[in-house]
Motif scaffolding. Structure first.
Motif: not given
Length: 249
Positions: A15, A17-18
């Motif tokens: 999460h 990273h996103q």
């Protein structure tokens, strides 16, 4: 909190990273990853709760109400093995005393709720786990395991395994103990403990895990027999190196 690498927090790494957000870390394990915006990392602190106490104390001591003091005291007690570990310093005891004073409670009010509330099912699980206890290398390494079948038989869950490894470590002459949990499809989870010069953090790192010198964890792909074999192999290697160092000194 109480972890110093993103992969130790489940889906957090994905999460983050996103959907990147500021990340802050408070922890007392060695070798933190340099990926956080702000870091409080003290690897010789007894616990992360000790660091949280210091942070609150320096910022606004009035926030240390009864509920927070009890919670922080609980964290210190559990992460120090009831003040048994080498990480306990005079400062740790002073913090514990301050938390008791500010929180207006006595140790039994916390300790009895944490350590004296085992169910019959949990004790039955303990009995089955102790039945697997095996000693290796002249009784220096203790291995104990828990399987999915044991959990099903005793109607217990993974969290009911907490603290079982300490029973293996309590055997006379044992320098290090490992609890292997073969309870799901993720692999065999390892809990490693030491009460000697054996560094179980180093041990766990060879298996892709980590932690402290006296307490660490790792995950082995399995199966259980293979995990036991690999764990013992690494432990034997470390015991031999320590013995060689002792001879040279």
């Amino acid at each position: 909190v109480d972890g110093n690498a993103p992969h130790r927090f489940g889906s957090y790494e994905f999460h983050q990273h996103q959907f990147p957000r500021p990340a802050f870390m408070i922890d007392h394990h060695p070798d933190p990853e340099d990926v956080f915006d702000t870091t409080i990392s003290v690897d010789d602190a007894s616990s992360t709760c000790e660091l949280v106490y210091r942070l609150i104390k320096e910022h606004d001591a009035s926030q240390l109400d009864e509920q927070i003091c009890r919670a922080l005291y609980t964290g210190v007690v559990t992460d120090t093995g009831s003040f048994q570990f080498a990480s306990v310093s005079p400062g740790t005891m002073e913090i514990a005393a301050d938390l008791m004073r500010l929180g207006g409670f006595r140790p039994p009010e916390v300790v009895e709720r944490v350590f004296a509330n085992k169910s019959l099912n949990q004790l039955q699980l303990l009995s089955l786990a102790i039945g697997t206890l095996t000693l290796y290398e002249n009784n220096q390494i203790a291995i104990m395991s828990v399987t999915r079948e044991m959990l099903n038989q005793t109607h217990t869950r993974s969290e009911d395994c907490d603290g079982l490894v300490n029973f293996a470590l309590s055997v006379a002459g044992v320098k290090a103990a490992v609890l292997l949990k073969d309870i799901d499809d993720q692999g065999v989870k390892l809990s490693l403990r030491s009460r000697s010069e054996v560094d179980v953090n180093e041990w766990a790192r060879e298996l892709g895990g980590g932690g402290h010198k006296k307490a660490a964890g790792a995950l082995h792909p399995g199966p259980l027999d293979s995990a036991i074999h690999d764990v013992i192999k690494i432990g034997v290697k470390q015991l031999k190196r320590l013995e060689d160092e002792k001879v040279l000194s």
